[in-house]
Design a protein around this motif. Sequence first.
Motif, PDB file in Angstrom:
ATOM      1  N   THR A  13       2.172   4.685   0.914  1.00 16.32           N
ATOM      2  CA  THR A  13       2.039   5.461   2.147  1.00 16.32           C
ATOM      3  C   THR A  13       2.468   6.915   1.992  1.00 16.32           C
TER       4      THR A  13
ATOM      5  N   TYR B  72      -1.764   8.089  -2.878  1.00 20.77           N
ATOM      6  CA  TYR B  72      -1.743   7.628  -1.488  1.00 20.77           C
ATOM      7  C   TYR B  72      -2.836   6.582  -1.272  1.00 20.77           C
ATOM      8  N   GLY B  73      -2.487   5.490  -0.617  1.00 24.41           N
ATOM      9  CA  GLY B  73      -3.440   4.434  -0.289  1.00 24.41           C
ATOM     10  C   GLY B  73      -3.642   3.387  -1.366  1.00 24.41           C
TER      11      GLY B  73
ATOM     12  N   LYS C  21       1.979  10.512   1.351  1.00 28.13           N
ATOM     13  CA  LYS C  21       0.770  11.352   1.382  1.00 28.13           C
ATOM     14  C   LYS C  21       0.531  12.078   0.061  1.00 28.13           C
TER      15      LYS C  21
ATOM     16  N   TYR D 156       8.089   4.089   0.922  1.00 30.12           N
ATOM     17  CA  TYR D 156       6.716   4.578   0.798  1.00 30.12           C
ATOM     18  C   TYR D 156       5.728   3.515   0.327  1.00 30.12           C
TER      19      TYR D 156
ATOM     20  N   ARG E 159       0.858  -1.187   0.000  1.00 25.44           N
ATOM     21  CA  ARG E 159       0.000   0.000   0.000  1.00 25.44           C
ATOM     22  C   ARG E 159       0.890   1.232   0.000  1.00 25.44           C
TER      23      ARG E 159
ATOM     24  N   ALA F  85       4.040   0.102   2.060  1.00 22.52           N
ATOM     25  CA  ALA F  85       3.891  -0.802   3.213  1.00 22.52           C
ATOM     26  C   ALA F  85       3.480  -2.183   2.709  1.00 22.52           C
TER      27      ALA F  85
END
Length: 114
Positions: free
Chosen positions: A44, A67-68, A46, A103, A42, A105
């Motif tokens: 991360t 992001y996400g 921002k 960046y 994922r 995860a």
Amino acid sequence: MSIAIRLGTGVAAAVLVATAAVPAAAQSSAPDEGNPPVYKGRVTAKSGLLLRDAPTRGAKVVRSEPYGAIVPIFCKTSGDSVGGNSYWYLLTDGTWAWGSAKYIANIGAVPRWC
């Protein structure tokens, strides 16, 4: 040649043809079948993650992920350090782009080495 041998040879040929006709995407990616496992991560960062054509900070940006976002990971390697993390992930969603592991995860297992 006996009937059993001819029949066995015919069945083996049919299995080879059927296996070759199955598209690679439709085949299982289970590690026990000789295919590498699929890893996921994922994003991360921002502001989104820039993906590059090599595992270095100065490499050409080929695209970005927001992001996400969930991204498929093929493998990891060492490259330029980003925020103290020198691992980079090779993403496999069509562009084969590199993203800094700083960046991304991991979701589940840590990716294998390239």
